[in-house]
Each structure stands twice: as C-alpha cells, then as structure tokens.
Scaffold this motif. Structure first.
Motif, PDB file in Angstrom:
ATOM      1  N   PHE A  67       0.828  -1.197   0.000  1.00 48.49           N
ATOM      2  CA  PHE A  67       0.000   0.000   0.000  1.00 48.49           C
ATOM      3  C   PHE A  67       0.868   1.254   0.000  1.00 48.49           C
ATOM      4  O   PHE A  67       1.888   1.308   0.686  1.00 48.49           O
ATOM      5  N   CYS A  91      -3.642   2.967  -0.561  1.00 45.64           N
ATOM      6  CA  CYS A  91      -4.052   2.297  -1.792  1.00 45.64           C
ATOM      7  C   CYS A  91      -3.033   1.234  -2.181  1.00 45.64           C
ATOM      8  O   CYS A  91      -1.833   1.493  -2.203  1.00 45.64           O
ATOM      9  N   ASN A  92      -3.534   0.050  -2.481  1.00 45.62           N
ATOM     10  CA  ASN A  92      -2.726  -1.007  -3.066  1.00 45.62           C
ATOM     11  C   ASN A  92      -3.107  -0.994  -4.553  1.00 45.62           C
ATOM     12  O   ASN A  92      -4.213  -1.409  -4.909  1.00 45.62           O
ATOM     13  N   MET A 136      -4.630  -4.189  -6.186  1.00 47.66           N
ATOM     14  CA  MET A 136      -5.960  -4.530  -5.700  1.00 47.66           C
ATOM     15  C   MET A 136      -6.999  -3.503  -6.171  1.00 47.66           C
ATOM     16  O   MET A 136      -8.124  -3.866  -6.526  1.00 47.66           O
ATOM     17  N   CYS A 164      -8.553   3.056   0.764  1.00 48.96           N
ATOM     18  CA  CYS A 164      -8.871   2.491   2.079  1.00 48.96           C
ATOM     19  C   CYS A 164      -8.389   3.478   3.145  1.00 48.96           C
ATOM     20  O   CYS A 164      -7.217   3.842   3.173  1.00 48.96           O
ATOM     21  N   GLU A 196      -9.198 -10.320   0.278  1.00 48.04           N
ATOM     22  CA  GLU A 196      -7.739 -10.232   0.176  1.00 48.04           C
ATOM     23  C   GLU A 196      -7.220  -8.913   0.758  1.00 48.04           C
ATOM     24  O   GLU A 196      -6.221  -8.886   1.478  1.00 48.04           O
ATOM     25  N   VAL A 197      -7.916  -7.806   0.473  1.00 44.30           N
ATOM     26  CA  VAL A 197      -7.519  -6.509   1.036  1.00 44.30           C
ATOM     27  C   VAL A 197      -7.699  -6.535   2.555  1.00 44.30           C
ATOM     28  O   VAL A 197      -6.858  -6.025   3.296  1.00 44.30           O
ATOM     29  N   LYS A 209      -4.766  -8.262   4.064  1.00 41.40           N
ATOM     30  CA  LYS A 209      -3.573  -7.410   4.025  1.00 41.40           C
ATOM     31  C   LYS A 209      -3.643  -6.314   5.092  1.00 41.40           C
ATOM     32  O   LYS A 209      -2.664  -6.055   5.788  1.00 41.40           O
TER      33      LYS A 209
END
Length: 129
Positions: free
Chosen positions: A30, A59-60, A63, A80, A117-118, A121
């Motif tokens: 991220f 932010c990733n 993703m 996020c 998945e997020v 993480k």
C-alpha cells in the motif's frame, strides 16, 4: 461484523505511530495517497481544538485495479482509510476500514474475493504495528 480493524500503541508518539503505520502499509503493497490532518483542519476551518487525528488514504494499486475492473463505481469507496488518533498522550489507536464489511453494501459478487484479500492485508498491517 465490525467495520474496522484496530490496535492501540502505548508509550508511542503520534508522529512515530504515523511512521510505523506508513511503513507497515508499504510492507503489504500500500502507498499513502492522502494524509488529512483533522486537528489542523478543524482548527483552521472552525477554530476548534481537537486531539491528534490523521486520516491516511491507503491504496494497493494492484488490488484497486482489480476492484475497478469488477465495479466501475467502486472508486467511491477508495482509497482504504486508515486513521491514527491520540486521544490521550502516549496512547495512539490505529484503525483501518474493513473492506469486506464495506463491500457488503455493493451488489457485486466478484468483489467479495478482492475485498477479502484486502481485508487480510490490512489485518496484517494493523497486527504488525
């Protein structure tokens, strides 16, 4: 289901907590796109005193790209948010949005796996701080 993932640090400065959070986010892919200093903003706009409170827009890219391909309006829920707040000196709480909880509002089954998945993480981020 809670809408956030959280941890509390003791004997930590606010600045150090932000640095630790940013580093932990980076470890999980991220970046921080935005940093909103709520304390400074409320002072400037309302002349109101508030405790240390910063919102990090994390932010990733990988993703986010997957989510945008699955749902073109998901950008309304990006990035996020991760908050760092110090309500009492030396005690700092770090909380991240739980994307699995927030994605329940979107009627698109293809987002569930991405959100999970997020969530995993961000949980790793919070637990590692």
């Amino acid at each position: 289901m809670s809408y956030y993932i959280s941890t509390t640090l003791k004997n930590t400065s606010f600045k150090e907590a932000i640095e630790k959070t940013t580093a932990a986010l980076k470890e999980e892919g991220f970046g921080v796109l935005t940093e909103i200093d709520i304390k400074a903003t409320l002072k400037k706009k309302l002349d109101a005193d508030f405790y240390n409170y910063t919102i990090l827009g994390a932010c990733n890219p990988h993703m986010a790209h997957q989510a945008l391909q699955a749902e073109n309006k998901i950008g309304t829920m990006l990035p996020c948010n991760v908050i760092v707040q110090e309500r009492e000196p030396g005690t700092v709480e770090i909380s991240a949005v739980d994307p699995a909880a927030s994605m329940m509002a979107v009627q698109n089954d293809s987002l569930a796996g991405i959100a999970k998945e997020v969530q995993e993480k961000l949980t790793k981020v919070i637990k590692s701080i």
